[in-house]
Every structure is written in structure tokens, then in C-alpha cells.
Write an enzyme that holds these catalytic residues in place. Sequence first.
Site, PDB file in Angstrom:
ATOM      1  N   CYS A 186       0.842  -1.203   0.000  1.00 24.07           N
ATOM      2  CA  CYS A 186       0.000   0.000   0.000  1.00 24.07           C
ATOM      3  C   CYS A 186       0.880   1.257   0.000  1.00 24.07           C
ATOM      4  O   CYS A 186       0.636   2.200  -0.751  1.00 24.07           O
ATOM      5  CB  CYS A 186      -0.925  -0.010   1.220  1.00 24.07           C
ATOM      6  SG  CYS A 186      -2.075   1.373   1.274  1.00 24.07           S
ATOM      7  N   CYS A 187       1.930   1.254   0.856  1.00 18.29           N
ATOM      8  CA  CYS A 187       2.836   2.412   0.901  1.00 18.29           C
ATOM      9  C   CYS A 187       3.515   2.608  -0.450  1.00 18.29           C
ATOM     10  O   CYS A 187       3.749   3.749  -0.875  1.00 18.29           O
ATOM     11  CB  CYS A 187       3.897   2.223   1.985  1.00 18.29           C
ATOM     12  SG  CYS A 187       3.341   2.607   3.657  1.00 18.29           S
TER      13      CYS A 187
ATOM     14  N   CYS B 150      -0.758   8.656   7.279  1.00 16.27           N
ATOM     15  CA  CYS B 150      -2.131   8.346   6.872  1.00 16.27           C
ATOM     16  C   CYS B 150      -2.996   8.083   8.119  1.00 16.27           C
ATOM     17  O   CYS B 150      -2.521   7.535   9.118  1.00 16.27           O
ATOM     18  CB  CYS B 150      -2.135   7.122   5.980  1.00 16.27           C
ATOM     19  SG  CYS B 150      -1.354   7.390   4.384  1.00 16.27           S
TER      20      CYS B 150
ATOM     21  N   CYS C  22       8.352   3.824   5.717  1.00 20.85           N
ATOM     22  CA  CYS C  22       7.413   3.547   4.635  1.00 20.85           C
ATOM     23  C   CYS C  22       8.109   3.300   3.303  1.00 20.85           C
ATOM     24  O   CYS C  22       7.463   2.990   2.319  1.00 20.85           O
ATOM     25  CB  CYS C  22       6.427   4.699   4.480  1.00 20.85           C
ATOM     26  SG  CYS C  22       7.228   6.264   4.147  1.00 20.85           S
TER      27      CYS C  22
HETATM   28  S1  SF4 Z   1       0.632   4.686   5.677  1.00 22.33           S
HETATM   29 FE1  SF4 Z   1      -0.797   5.214   4.009  1.00 22.33          FE
HETATM   30  S2  SF4 Z   1       0.153   4.350   2.231  1.00 22.33           S
HETATM   31 FE2  SF4 Z   1       1.110   3.319   3.981  1.00 22.33          FE
HETATM   32  S3  SF4 Z   1      -0.139   1.494   4.419  1.00 22.33           S
HETATM   33 FE3  SF4 Z   1      -1.031   3.143   5.622  1.00 22.33          FE
HETATM   34  S4  SF4 Z   1      -2.684   3.945   4.280  1.00 22.33           S
HETATM   35 FE4  SF4 Z   1      -1.292   2.802   2.971  1.00 22.33          FE
END
Ligand code: SF4
Length: 228
Positions: free
Chosen positions: A114-115, A197, A224
Site C-alpha cells: 500500500c505504501c 495516513c 514507509c
Molecule cells: S501509511 Fe498510508 S500508504 Fe502506507 S499502508 Fe497506511 S494507508 Fe497505505
Amino acid sequence: MKDLTGIIAQQTDIATGIRMLTEEFPGQVVFSTSFGQEDQVLADIIWRNHLPVRVFTLDTGRLFQETYDLMDLTRARYKQPFDVYFPQTEAVQNLLREKGTNSFYDSVENRKECCHIRKVEPLGRALQGAKVWITGLRAEQSENRHDMPVLEWDGHRGLYKYNPLIRWSFEEMIAYLKANNVPYNKLHDKGFISIGCAPCTRAIEPGEHPRAGRWWWELSKKECGLHS
Ligand code: SF4
């Protein structure tokens, strides 16, 4: 650039350091802001001194409303434009179709995926053409950052990373923000230190490490991938 590297590394006046870099690399110096406290210090220095730096941020689509509020507050205060980069629509659509909305809670691999989609890939696009990337990294924020120099060559990305706050303490940063009346994220008043996030950030308790509120359900290193 070899001599300049040493000069910049010893330069304690950040505005002067940035100006020297913009003269060495005209039109190729960029600053990435997540609107955290460190980044607000640097935005203030850049815009107050009218430094020719392209400023951008990454909108992951999962930010706090308070962060969006701060974006608008900052824009109103400085009246300076900044670019907003979003993830690739198709990549997000595929992720949600295959793994759902909050797959990052299920495993470290899913979280990194996701990151990568929401941060790392857009960052790569934002840095295209840049020769210097200014960051708000501070050594205290993470154990991975203790050895980071003020100016370093990032061979992977093919640019210099300038980390002018790397040796700043938390107290120095807060003092700068107060002295210059710099706008800040209201979540800081509620115990949030490092803000990313919304589903992946929580407030921290007194005495906890500043990054303890990021991906708090994981035991591994809290990064991240933006600065690895
Ligand atoms: S920090 Fe943002 S980009 Fe990373 S896993 Fe969480 S929601 Fe997804």
C-alpha cells in the site's frame, strides 16, 4: 560539487545552504512536504526567503482531515503554490479490488504494498528531473536516521539529499515554529507527533518514541520506504 558538498554540510544557515544549492542546480531543487512540524519549518524558510525551490506533497488519499486543513492554511498564509501528487488510479483500484480497503493491517508485506502504491511510486514521479531533494528528516525520529549526513548522494535515485534539520532537536524545532508563528497540524495538540495516513497513525503516550504512533501494530522498523 565536491567542494560544495563540504561547504553545504557545514552550513548552519539553512536558507544560505538552500540558496547555494539552487545556484548550483537551477530549477532542479525540490522539497517534499508532508506538512509535519519539520516540514513546516523548511517551508517557512523556503517561502520566507523566496528561494527558487519546487515544493510538492504526496496525497495518499488516506490523510487526516486536519492535514488537509493545514494544507489550505499553509497555502493561505504563504500564498505560494505547491504540487500535489496522487497515486496511480489503476493501481489503487486493483489493490482495493483484490485486497480490500485496509489490507495494510493484515501483514507487513501488504502494508508495504500500500505504501508503495500510495507513496513510493508517486514520489518517484515527483522527483523526476530533480538533482537535489530537500527533506525534513531529523535523526531523533528514527533509529535508521542516526547516521544520516546533512548532504548525501542518493545513488539509487541519482540525486543529492539535503537534510538540513538532521541534527535539530525536537525542542529546537518547536522553538522555531513558535518564534515564527508557523501554522501546524491541530493533531499535534492531541498527542500526535509523527503524522501520516489516518488509518496508520495514532497518538502516542508520554515517554513513547515519536514514531511509536506509526504502524503501531507492527514490530518491525517504522519506515514507509520513502527514505530507505
Ligand atoms: S501509511 Fe498510508 S500508504 Fe502506507 S499502508 Fe497506511 S494507508 Fe497505505
